[in-house]
Enzyme design. Sequence first.
Site, PDB file in Angstrom:
ATOM      1  N   GLU A   1     -11.084  -1.094  -3.233  1.00 15.92           N
ATOM      2  CA  GLU A   1     -10.380  -0.350  -2.183  1.00 15.92           C
ATOM      3  C   GLU A   1      -9.255   0.472  -2.812  1.00 15.92           C
ATOM      4  O   GLU A   1      -9.127   0.552  -4.033  1.00 15.92           O
ATOM      5  CB  GLU A   1      -9.796  -1.328  -1.156  1.00 15.92           C
ATOM      6  CG  GLU A   1      -8.826  -2.337  -1.762  1.00 15.92           C
ATOM      7  CD  GLU A   1      -8.509  -3.504  -0.847  1.00 15.92           C
ATOM      8  OE1 GLU A   1      -9.248  -3.722   0.127  1.00 15.92           O
ATOM      9  OE2 GLU A   1      -7.519  -4.213  -1.123  1.00 15.92           O
TER      10      GLU A   1
ATOM     11  N   ASP B   1       0.817  -1.228   0.000  1.00 18.79           N
ATOM     12  CA  ASP B   1       0.000   0.000   0.000  1.00 18.79           C
ATOM     13  C   ASP B   1       0.849   1.277   0.000  1.00 18.79           C
ATOM     14  O   ASP B   1       0.591   2.190   0.798  1.00 18.79           O
ATOM     15  CB  ASP B   1      -0.926   0.041   1.222  1.00 18.79           C
ATOM     16  CG  ASP B   1      -1.631  -1.268   1.506  1.00 18.79           C
ATOM     17  OD1 ASP B   1      -1.915  -1.998   0.539  1.00 18.79           O
ATOM     18  OD2 ASP B   1      -1.899  -1.550   2.684  1.00 18.79           O
TER      19      ASP B   1
END
Length: 325
Positions: A207, A37
Amino acid sequence: MKSLNSLLLVLLTGISGAFAQQATTSGNPIFKGWYADPESAVFNKQYWVYPTYSAPYKEQVFLDAFSSKDLVSWEKHPHVLDTAAVKWAKKAIWAPAIVEKDKRYFLFFGANDIQSDKESGGIGVAVADRPEGPYKDHIGKPLIDSFHNGAQPIDQFVFKDKDGQYYIIYGGWQHCNVARLSNDFKTLVPFKDGTTYKEITPEGYVEGPYMFVRNGKYYFMWSEGGWTGPDYSVAYAIADSPMGPFKRIGKILKQDPKIATGAGHHSVIHNKKKDLWYIVYHRRPLTETNGNHRETCIDVMSFDKDGLIKPVVITKEGVKAQRLD
Protein backbone atom coordinates in the site's frame (compact mmCIF):
# COMPACT_ATOMS: atom_id res chain seq x y z
CA MET A 1 27.09 37.50 46.34
CA LYS A 2 28.98 38.24 43.15
CA SER A 3 30.07 34.61 42.90
CA LEU A 4 26.47 33.45 43.42
CA ASN A 5 25.20 35.81 40.72
CA SER A 6 27.93 34.63 38.41
CA LEU A 7 26.94 31.01 39.04
CA LEU A 8 23.27 31.79 38.33
CA LEU A 9 24.27 33.59 35.13
CA VAL A 10 26.26 30.59 33.98
CA LEU A 11 23.36 28.24 34.76
CA LEU A 12 20.80 30.43 32.99
CA THR A 13 23.09 30.82 30.00
CA GLY A 14 23.52 27.07 29.81
CA ILE A 15 19.77 26.46 30.04
CA SER A 16 18.93 29.05 27.39
CA GLY A 17 21.69 27.68 25.20
CA ALA A 18 20.26 24.18 25.52
CA PHE A 19 16.81 25.44 24.48
CA ALA A 20 18.33 27.33 21.57
CA GLN A 21 20.18 24.20 20.47
CA GLN A 22 17.03 22.13 20.83
CA ALA A 23 15.06 24.58 18.72
CA THR A 24 17.45 24.18 15.78
CA THR A 25 16.15 20.68 15.03
CA SER A 26 12.64 19.40 14.47
CA GLY A 27 12.75 16.53 16.92
CA ASN A 28 10.65 13.42 16.27
CA PRO A 29 7.68 13.35 16.28
CA ILE A 30 7.37 16.75 14.62
CA PHE A 31 4.01 17.51 16.27
CA LYS A 32 1.95 16.01 19.08
CA GLY A 33 -0.83 13.49 18.64
CA TRP A 34 -1.43 10.16 16.96
CA TYR A 35 -1.07 10.82 13.23
CA ALA A 36 -0.14 8.54 10.33
CA ASP A 37 0.18 8.37 6.53
CA PRO A 38 1.59 11.92 6.23
CA GLU A 39 1.30 13.69 2.89
CA SER A 40 3.82 16.54 2.66
CA ALA A 41 3.86 19.51 0.30
CA VAL A 42 5.34 22.97 -0.21
CA PHE A 43 2.92 25.88 -0.70
CA ASN A 44 3.61 29.61 -0.47
CA LYS A 45 7.13 29.12 0.93
CA GLN A 46 5.79 26.93 3.72
CA TYR A 47 6.04 23.23 4.43
CA TRP A 48 2.72 21.44 4.88
CA VAL A 49 1.83 18.01 6.25
CA TYR A 50 -1.60 16.40 5.89
CA PRO A 51 -1.80 13.16 7.91
CA THR A 52 -4.45 10.59 8.78
CA TYR A 53 -5.91 11.06 12.25
CA SER A 54 -4.83 7.73 13.74
CA ALA A 55 -7.77 6.38 15.72
CA PRO A 56 -10.48 3.68 15.46
CA TYR A 57 -12.14 3.87 12.05
CA LYS A 58 -15.43 5.32 13.29
CA GLU A 59 -13.53 8.21 14.91
CA GLN A 60 -11.66 9.04 11.70
CA VAL A 61 -14.16 11.60 10.46
CA PHE A 62 -11.82 14.56 9.85
CA LEU A 63 -8.36 15.56 8.70
CA ASP A 64 -6.03 18.05 10.39
CA ALA A 65 -3.14 19.81 8.67
CA PHE A 66 0.13 21.28 9.92
CA SER A 67 2.30 24.05 8.48
CA SER A 68 5.84 25.24 9.15
CA LYS A 69 8.26 27.81 7.78
CA ASP A 70 11.36 25.98 8.99
CA LEU A 71 10.50 22.29 9.63
CA VAL A 72 10.90 22.93 13.37
CA SER A 73 7.90 24.96 14.55
CA TRP A 74 4.57 23.56 13.36
CA GLU A 75 1.15 25.19 13.43
CA LYS A 76 -1.94 22.98 13.63
CA HIS A 77 -4.92 23.65 11.35
CA PRO A 78 -7.72 21.52 12.81
CA HIS A 79 -10.45 19.87 10.76
CA VAL A 80 -9.40 21.16 7.33
CA LEU A 81 -11.75 18.47 6.02
CA ASP A 82 -14.70 17.02 7.90
CA THR A 83 -17.29 14.40 6.93
CA ALA A 84 -19.91 17.10 7.45
CA ALA A 85 -18.69 18.49 4.11
CA VAL A 86 -18.67 15.08 2.40
CA LYS A 87 -22.10 13.47 2.71
CA TRP A 88 -21.09 10.04 1.43
CA ALA A 89 -18.05 9.69 3.75
CA LYS A 90 -18.90 8.14 7.11
CA LYS A 91 -15.62 6.86 8.59
CA ALA A 92 -12.00 5.89 7.90
CA ILE A 93 -10.86 9.14 6.28
CA TRP A 94 -7.38 8.08 5.20
CA ALA A 95 -4.09 9.04 3.62
CA PRO A 96 -4.74 12.45 2.03
CA ALA A 97 -2.95 13.53 -1.14
CA ILE A 98 -2.85 17.19 -2.12
CA VAL A 99 -1.98 19.25 -5.20
CA GLU A 100 -2.26 22.91 -6.13
CA LYS A 101 -3.79 23.62 -9.53
CA ASP A 102 -5.14 26.86 -11.00
CA LYS A 103 -4.75 28.63 -7.64
CA ARG A 104 -6.94 26.07 -5.88
CA TYR A 105 -6.01 23.19 -3.63
CA PHE A 106 -7.32 19.68 -4.24
CA LEU A 107 -7.30 17.18 -1.39
CA PHE A 108 -7.79 13.54 -2.37
CA PHE A 109 -8.77 11.12 0.40
CA GLY A 110 -10.00 7.60 1.02
CA ALA A 111 -13.19 6.99 3.00
CA ASN A 112 -15.28 4.17 4.49
CA ASP A 113 -12.68 1.38 4.01
CA ILE A 114 -14.90 -0.48 1.56
CA GLN A 115 -14.37 -4.23 1.35
CA SER A 116 -16.33 -4.89 -1.86
CA ASP A 117 -18.09 -3.15 -4.74
CA LYS A 118 -21.38 -3.57 -2.85
CA GLU A 119 -20.32 -0.99 -0.24
CA SER A 120 -20.40 2.80 -0.56
CA GLY A 121 -17.12 4.70 -0.40
CA GLY A 122 -13.72 4.84 -2.02
CA ILE A 123 -11.51 7.75 -3.10
CA GLY A 124 -12.92 11.28 -3.03
CA VAL A 125 -11.76 14.78 -3.91
CA ALA A 126 -12.21 17.98 -1.90
CA VAL A 127 -11.29 21.52 -2.91
CA ALA A 128 -10.41 24.79 -1.17
CA ASP A 129 -8.99 28.21 -1.98
CA ARG A 130 -6.29 27.95 0.68
CA PRO A 131 -3.98 25.15 1.85
CA GLU A 132 -5.60 25.26 5.30
CA GLY A 133 -9.10 24.92 3.87
CA PRO A 134 -11.85 24.51 4.74
CA TYR A 135 -12.26 21.87 2.05
CA LYS A 136 -15.59 20.94 0.48
CA ASP A 137 -16.60 17.97 -1.63
CA HIS A 138 -15.54 18.58 -5.23
CA ILE A 139 -17.70 15.94 -6.96
CA GLY A 140 -20.48 14.95 -4.55
CA LYS A 141 -19.54 11.28 -4.87
CA PRO A 142 -16.36 9.16 -4.91
CA LEU A 143 -13.99 9.53 -7.84
CA ILE A 144 -13.15 5.82 -7.59
CA ASP A 145 -15.80 3.71 -5.86
CA SER A 146 -14.98 0.11 -6.77
CA PHE A 147 -12.21 -2.46 -7.05
CA HIS A 148 -10.13 -2.63 -10.23
CA ASN A 149 -7.31 -5.14 -10.78
CA GLY A 150 -7.78 -6.23 -7.17
CA ALA A 151 -6.82 -2.84 -5.72
CA GLN A 152 -8.83 -1.54 -2.79
CA PRO A 153 -9.61 2.15 -3.51
CA ILE A 154 -7.45 3.70 -0.77
CA ASP A 155 -4.01 5.28 -0.33
CA GLN A 156 -4.16 7.67 -3.25
CA PHE A 157 -1.28 9.78 -4.50
CA VAL A 158 -1.57 12.41 -7.24
CA PHE A 159 1.39 12.84 -9.54
CA LYS A 160 1.99 15.58 -12.11
CA ASP A 161 4.13 14.36 -14.99
CA LYS A 162 6.62 16.48 -16.91
CA ASP A 163 4.08 17.03 -19.71
CA GLY A 164 1.51 18.45 -17.30
CA GLN A 165 -0.69 15.34 -17.15
CA TYR A 166 -1.96 14.43 -13.68
CA TYR A 167 -2.19 10.80 -12.63
CA ILE A 168 -3.75 9.17 -9.60
CA ILE A 169 -1.74 6.26 -8.25
CA TYR A 170 -3.48 4.23 -5.57
CA GLY A 171 -4.32 0.88 -4.09
CA GLY A 172 -4.43 -1.39 -1.08
CA TRP A 173 -4.64 -5.17 -0.81
CA GLN A 174 -1.23 -5.58 -2.52
CA HIS A 175 -2.35 -4.10 -5.84
CA CYS A 176 -1.49 -0.68 -7.28
CA ASN A 177 -3.20 1.10 -10.18
CA VAL A 178 -2.47 4.26 -12.14
CA ALA A 179 -5.18 6.27 -13.90
CA ARG A 180 -5.28 9.58 -15.77
CA LEU A 181 -7.14 12.48 -14.18
CA SER A 182 -9.31 14.87 -16.17
CA ASN A 183 -8.32 18.52 -16.21
CA ASP A 184 -10.99 19.42 -13.63
CA PHE A 185 -10.21 16.41 -11.38
CA LYS A 186 -13.84 15.27 -11.56
CA THR A 187 -13.39 12.16 -13.69
CA LEU A 188 -10.81 9.73 -15.04
CA VAL A 189 -9.69 9.80 -18.68
CA PRO A 190 -9.03 6.49 -20.50
CA PHE A 191 -5.59 5.77 -21.90
CA LYS A 192 -5.11 5.56 -25.67
CA ASP A 193 -5.75 1.81 -25.59
CA GLY A 194 -9.18 2.40 -24.05
CA THR A 195 -8.35 1.15 -20.56
CA THR A 196 -8.87 3.38 -17.53
CA TYR A 197 -6.92 1.54 -14.84
CA LYS A 198 -3.45 0.14 -15.42
CA GLU A 199 -1.87 -2.07 -12.80
CA ILE A 200 1.75 -1.20 -11.98
CA THR A 201 2.19 -3.35 -8.86
CA PRO A 202 5.87 -4.05 -8.11
CA GLU A 203 7.19 -7.00 -6.12
CA GLY A 204 6.48 -6.64 -2.40
CA TYR A 205 3.93 -3.84 -2.77
CA VAL A 206 1.25 -3.62 -0.08
CA GLU A 207 0.00 0.00 0.00
CA GLY A 208 0.99 3.67 0.34
CA PRO A 209 2.33 4.55 -3.15
CA TYR A 210 4.42 7.67 -3.79
CA MET A 211 6.23 8.92 -6.89
CA PHE A 212 8.70 11.66 -7.78
CA VAL A 213 11.07 12.48 -10.63
CA ARG A 214 14.79 13.05 -10.19
CA ASN A 215 17.27 13.50 -13.04
CA GLY A 216 14.67 12.27 -15.53
CA LYS A 217 14.00 9.03 -13.66
CA TYR A 218 10.72 8.03 -12.02
CA TYR A 219 11.13 6.88 -8.43
CA PHE A 220 8.18 4.78 -7.28
CA MET A 221 7.93 4.10 -3.55
CA TRP A 222 5.50 2.08 -1.45
CA SER A 223 4.94 0.47 1.95
CA GLU A 224 5.40 -3.20 2.77
CA GLY A 225 4.31 -5.37 5.69
CA GLY A 226 1.32 -4.96 8.00
CA TRP A 227 0.59 -1.46 9.26
CA THR A 228 0.07 -2.63 12.87
CA GLY A 229 3.29 -4.63 12.99
CA PRO A 230 6.89 -3.68 13.78
CA ASP A 231 8.19 -4.51 10.29
CA TYR A 232 6.14 -2.00 8.32
CA SER A 233 8.63 -0.43 5.91
CA VAL A 234 9.20 1.48 2.66
CA ALA A 235 10.75 0.13 -0.55
CA TYR A 236 11.23 1.58 -4.01
CA ALA A 237 11.88 1.07 -7.70
CA ILE A 238 13.08 3.28 -10.58
CA ALA A 239 11.72 3.44 -14.13
CA ASP A 240 11.73 5.62 -17.23
CA SER A 241 7.96 6.15 -17.19
CA PRO A 242 5.17 6.59 -14.63
CA MET A 243 3.76 3.38 -16.11
CA GLY A 244 6.88 1.41 -15.24
CA PRO A 245 7.78 -1.35 -15.44
CA PHE A 246 8.92 -1.04 -11.85
CA LYS A 247 11.48 -3.58 -10.66
CA ARG A 248 11.96 -3.57 -6.91
CA ILE A 249 15.36 -2.27 -5.75
CA GLY A 250 15.01 -2.63 -1.99
CA LYS A 251 13.95 -1.15 1.33
CA ILE A 252 15.10 2.30 2.37
CA LEU A 253 13.02 2.91 5.53
CA LYS A 254 12.37 0.46 8.34
CA GLN A 255 12.24 0.12 12.09
CA ASP A 256 15.16 0.62 14.44
CA PRO A 257 14.42 -1.46 17.59
CA LYS A 258 16.35 1.12 19.64
CA ILE A 259 14.20 4.05 18.47
CA ALA A 260 10.80 3.05 17.01
CA THR A 261 8.98 0.33 15.08
CA GLY A 262 6.51 0.29 12.19
CA ALA A 263 8.22 2.99 10.13
CA GLY A 264 6.29 3.44 6.90
CA HIS A 265 3.62 5.12 4.75
CA HIS A 266 5.62 8.15 3.80
CA SER A 267 5.91 11.15 1.52
CA VAL A 268 8.86 13.24 0.34
CA ILE A 269 9.79 16.92 0.61
CA HIS A 270 12.25 18.42 -1.85
CA ASN A 271 13.74 21.83 -1.10
CA LYS A 272 14.51 22.60 -4.75
CA LYS A 273 16.51 25.75 -4.06
CA LYS A 274 19.02 23.91 -1.89
CA ASP A 275 18.42 20.42 -3.34
CA LEU A 276 17.66 18.97 0.08
CA TRP A 277 15.47 15.88 0.41
CA TYR A 278 13.42 14.75 3.41
CA ILE A 279 11.22 11.75 4.08
CA VAL A 280 8.10 12.30 6.20
CA TYR A 281 6.63 9.10 7.62
CA HIS A 282 4.91 7.57 10.62
CA ARG A 283 6.29 5.19 13.21
CA ARG A 284 5.26 3.63 16.50
CA PRO A 285 7.01 4.51 19.78
CA LEU A 286 8.62 1.59 21.60
CA THR A 287 6.25 2.14 24.52
CA GLU A 288 3.12 1.52 22.41
CA THR A 289 1.32 -1.68 21.41
CA ASN A 290 -1.91 -0.10 20.14
CA GLY A 291 -1.88 -0.23 16.34
CA ASN A 292 -3.30 3.30 16.09
CA HIS A 293 -0.58 4.85 18.22
CA ARG A 294 1.51 6.24 15.37
CA GLU A 295 3.45 9.49 15.19
CA THR A 296 4.55 11.64 12.26
CA CYS A 297 8.32 12.01 11.91
CA ILE A 298 10.87 13.43 9.50
CA ASP A 299 14.40 12.46 8.59
CA VAL A 300 16.95 13.20 5.88
CA MET A 301 16.77 11.30 2.59
CA SER A 302 19.80 11.18 0.30
CA PHE A 303 21.15 9.51 -2.85
CA ASP A 304 24.38 7.82 -3.81
CA LYS A 305 26.46 8.64 -6.92
CA ASP A 306 24.36 6.25 -9.01
CA GLY A 307 21.08 7.88 -8.01
CA LEU A 308 20.00 5.10 -5.67
CA ILE A 309 18.30 6.09 -2.41
CA LYS A 310 20.49 5.50 0.61
CA PRO A 311 18.92 3.69 3.59
CA VAL A 312 17.28 6.27 5.83
CA VAL A 313 18.57 6.59 9.39
CA ILE A 314 15.58 7.18 11.65
CA THR A 315 16.38 9.52 14.52
CA LYS A 316 14.98 11.12 17.63
CA GLU A 317 16.50 14.47 16.63
CA GLY A 318 14.78 14.79 13.25
CA VAL A 319 16.21 17.39 10.86
CA LYS A 320 17.88 20.78 11.10
CA ALA A 321 15.84 23.95 10.69
CA GLN A 322 15.57 24.84 7.02
CA ARG A 323 13.58 27.72 5.57
CA LEU A 324 12.35 27.86 1.99
CA ASP A 325 13.05 31.57 1.41
